[in-house]
Design an enzyme around this catalytic site. Structure first.
Site, short mmCIF file in Angstrom:
data_model
loop_
_atom_site.label_atom_id
_atom_site.label_comp_id
_atom_site.label_asym_id
_atom_site.label_seq_id
_atom_site.Cartn_x
_atom_site.Cartn_y
_atom_site.Cartn_z
N GLU B 51 10.40 37.10 2.61
CA GLU B 51 11.64 36.40 2.95
C GLU B 51 12.83 36.84 2.10
OE1 GLU B 51 8.71 34.98 2.61
OE2 GLU B 51 8.32 33.68 4.32
N PHE B 113 2.15 19.57 3.31
CA PHE B 113 1.82 20.99 3.21
C PHE B 113 3.08 21.84 3.43
CE2 PHE B 113 0.44 24.95 5.38
CZ PHE B 113 -0.16 25.54 4.28
N GLN B 114 3.31 22.78 2.57
CA GLN B 114 4.49 23.66 2.60
C GLN B 114 5.80 22.89 2.60
OE1 GLN B 114 3.85 26.70 5.69
NE2 GLN B 114 2.88 27.98 4.14
N LYS B 163 10.79 20.02 11.46
CA LYS B 163 10.08 20.53 12.63
C LYS B 163 10.19 19.59 13.84
CE LYS B 163 5.79 22.63 14.15
NZ LYS B 163 4.43 23.04 13.82
N MET B 485 17.84 51.16 -17.73
CA MET B 485 18.91 50.43 -18.44
C MET B 485 18.32 49.62 -19.59
SD MET B 485 22.13 50.25 -18.57
CE MET B 485 23.11 50.46 -17.10
#
Lengths: 164, 578
Positions: B51, B113-114, B163, B485
């Site tokens: 993502e 969940f999630q 949802k 760097m």
């Protein structure tokens, strides 16, 4: 210098957390914060006090303004204004001498005793923060004291209205 | 009136917002929306491998086109994976909308969940965010999200959608708002007329002026106006890292980038300036060095659309809140119609001085590093060859580190939106997915991702996305087998103790790795092959090519400001100071 800042904002969920988050995120300190819906229920009025220098205050005001839900921001300390804070204070008071003294103190400071038991008082007191601090000093020697303060509320004097 | 489910409304609203592409990754809480995407053909979804990359790709698309980029992720880990991408866009004021699925309303707060409080987690790094609570509000909320993302000082907006409100069985009327008006959000447009006049007056009186232009000019599509104004005034121009391309990089009036790795002439001119004209630039710490020592004799005129950027780090003497384009247009008209003109005598002396600085220590007047020899390829030379081969016309994305600074210094960007990098947040892993976004927007263009073996491994999984969606980007990997760097700082400040900055023979075979994804890999380890391979790479128009170039690990980026000093206190090489 202590500043009182008034914010008029959309009464949306999450709006308050954005203000609080802004202060912690940018390292500004909040001394007190109070918020409630206004006469127009779609709006919230938030009053906060902070102790910062002019440069920081300018940034704080601009940052508050930048929040999408914010409609108006005013630094009340920049002009003539009124401020009030409400304090509720519960004090253990058993012996009669202390009870009398507390009643007198309440009278002098313009407080009201709003609950009494044989061993305690609950008092309410309204004023600017200095006055409330001064009263607390008079009961500093009493061991059992519970204090709850509303945080400062402020409004400007005169004909200007903070509204949409 | 048309009845649609919440999922269909999301997709229809995206279409009505003018969105053709979104980048994303499906998951439970977003599945109703994904099903709605499947059942139509106007809004195209590109599946990524992580993502973070979806958001960087949407961001790269936005930076290259000026349009709002869009990403779609699921709840919980999908949402938190997007956070780095959102923070990257926030720091660089890039307009994107990130739509995240959320657990059903009834489960919010139950540690479902999630479940993640996406609005809460993203709060400090978004311009604004919404948690939609009713299907009826989806279209209006999405319209607001795009409006907020692209107006004023742009930035990322998160729309979190539970949802249940995208459920296909629950249908509500679809209404796309014709106009968005928010009483609490009215970004300023035109600057204060009096302030603009004062600004012009100060500019015309200047004897040692510098125009310091930043990313705001690019965001506001105000480059032409900047060029016009700079020409009218004959003032030297320097750009910030984010502003590169706002003024043509190969123009003699351009001093190069300023700041930590800016050119000697740009930093010297800033320090000695009597008037600094800041346009869409925010006096970042990578520009100013020590604030107390910053440009002691300069009067500062600052244009910014965001009032909080004015006098935040450095006090502005003449602040002008407004868009760069409207304010500069007004300034140009005042100058053209007015009687006063610039102090030509003073400017002549000023240019003489600047040109002496350039001649003595400028990186464009002669090479300030040892030439490449045999197997010892200098990273600067790679960028120069890239510039020559692409004739200065490629879109260049970069990751973060030495390669980013070399690209910023040696690729002369003549056009805005050509240089795409994570300036504010400094996000390693940005370059490859951002390049995908650019290539999607401009399928025919040459898109080069200048990266290093450190950064590229942070989002290298996206090579698979390039395969699936035929995005023929070119990866120019400056491979010095070290976090360059970090290593440079360890050389300069930690007596060469390379704490965790070396790979110790653990690097993959990038050529084989790339080929395993179906692309072309090439290794370059001799300077004589560099140009030939670079040409071959860009000639393969429809293929992803990964050019793994072994560069000198000892090389440092110079100039480099000395910490705690003023802008002109610089290391010019390992042994030479300004």
């Amino acid at each position: 210098m202590k500043r009182i800042i008034s914010v008029l904002m959309e009464n949306e969920s999450g709006a308050l957390s954005r203000v609080v988050g802004l202060f912690s995120q940018r390292g500004y300190n909040i001394d007190s914060l109070t918020v409630a819906p206004t006469e127009d229920e779609t709006l919230s009025r938030l009053t906060l006090t902070t102790d910062s220098d002019d440069r920081k205050i300018e940034q704080i005001i601009k940052q508050l303004h930048k929040l999408i839900d914010t409609i108006k921001v005013v630094d009340l300390t920049g002009g003539s204004h009124l401020e009030r804070e409400l304090m509720l204070i519960k004090i253990r008071a058993v012996d009669s001498e202390i009870r009398t003294e507390l009643q007198r103190g309440a009278e002098i400071f313009g407080g009201n005793i709003i609950d009494v038991t044989p061993t305690s008082f609950v008092m309410e007191m309204v004023g600017n923060s200095d006055k409330l601090d001064a009263f607390l000093e008079t009961v500093a020697d009493i061991e059992d004291v519970e204090v709850v303060r509303s945080g400062v509320l402020g409004i400007s004097r005169g004909e200007k209205f903070l509204r949409v | 009136m048309e009845l649609l489910s919440g999922g269909d409304i999301v997709v229809r609203a995206l279409k009505d917002a003018g969105i053709r592409y979104l980048w994303g990754y499906p998951g439970g809480a977003a599945l109703h929306i994904y099903d709605a995407i499947f059942r139509q053909e106007e809004v195209h979804h590109l599946l990524v491998r992580h993502e973070q990359a979806a958001v960087h790709a949407a961001d790269g698309y936005s930076r290259a086109t000026g349009e709002v980029g869009t990403a779609l992720v699921t709840s919980g880990p999908g949402a938190t994976n997007a956070i780095t991408g959102i923070a990257t866009a926030y720091m660089d004021s890039i307009p994107i909308v990130v739509i995240s699925g959320q657990v059903p309303s009834s489960k919010i707060g139950q540690d479902a969940f999630q479940e993640t409080d996406m609005v809460g987690v993203s709060r400090p790094i978004v311009k604004h965010s919404f948690l939609v609570t009713r299907s009826e509000d989806i279209a209006e909320t999405i319209a607001r999200a795009y409006y907020i993302a692209k107006t004023g000082r742009p930035g990322p907006v998160v729309v979190d959608i539970p949802k249940d409100i995208t459920d296909p069985s629950y249908k509500v009327p679809y209404i796309w708002p014709k106009k968005i008006a928010l009483r609490s959000y009215q970004p300023s447009q035109r600057g204060h007329k009096g302030q603009i006049k004062r600004g012009v007056k100060t500019l015309l009186q200047a004897v040692k002026p510098v125009i310091y232009a930043g990313g705001g000019v690019i965001i506001d599509n105000a480059s032409d106006l900047l060029v016009d104004l700079a020409r009218q005034l004959n003032f030297p121009v320097t750009n910030t890292l984010m502003g590169l391309g706002a003024f043509p990089g190969s123009d003699p009036q351009f001093l190069g980038m300023l700041g930590m790795h800016g050119t000697y002439e740009a930093n010297m001119a800033m320090h000695e300036a009597d008037v600094i004209f800041a346009v869409g630039a925010r006096f970042d710490d990578r520009v100013t060095n020590d604030l107390d020592k910053f440009c002691p004799s300069a009067k500062i005129i600052q244009i910014d659309v965001d009032p909080t950027s004015i006098s935040k780090n450095i006090k502005s003497d003449i602040p002008i809140v407004g868009t760069c384009s409207s304010v500069m247009a007004e300034m140009i008209s005042i100058i053209k119609n007015g009687k006063s003109c610039v102090n030509e005598e003073a400017l002549k002396d000023w240019w003489l001085k600047i040109n002496t600085w350039r001649h003595n220590h400028g990186i464009y007047t002669k090479p300030r590093y040892e030439p490449s020899r045999g197997n010892l390829i200098k990273p600067q030379d790679v960028i120069k060859v890239l510039y020559d081969v692409t004739e200065g016309e490629a879109y260049v994305t970069s990751d973060v580190g030495q390669h980013q600074m070399f690209a910023a210094q040696y690729y002369l960007f003549d056009k805005p939106r050509q240089w795409i990098n994570s300036g504010g947040l400094g996000t390693m892993g940005f370059g490859l997915p951002a390049a995908m976004g650019v290539q999607l927007a401009f399928p025919e263009a040459s898109v080069a991702c200048v990266t290093g073996e450190g950064s590229i491994q942070m989002c290298i999984q996206e090579l698979s996305t390039c395969t699936q969606h035929q995005l023929p980007i070119k990866i120019i990997n400056l491979n010095n087998a070290a976090l360059g760097m970090v290593r440079q700082w360890q050389d300069m400040q930690y007596s060469g103790r390379y704490a965790q900055s070396l790979y110790e023979n653990s690097l993959p075979d990038f050529v084989a790795l790339t080929e395993s994804y179906g692309h072309i890999g090439m290794r370059v380890d001799h300077i004589d092959h560099l140009e030939e391979k670079m040409r071959e790479c860009f000639a393969l128009k429809d293929r992803v090519v990964f050019l793994d170039i072994r560069v000198d690990p000892e090389e440092h980026v110079y100039p480099m400001q000395i910490a705690g000093g003023s802008v002109r206190d610089l290391w010019l090489s390992k042994t030479e100071r300004s």
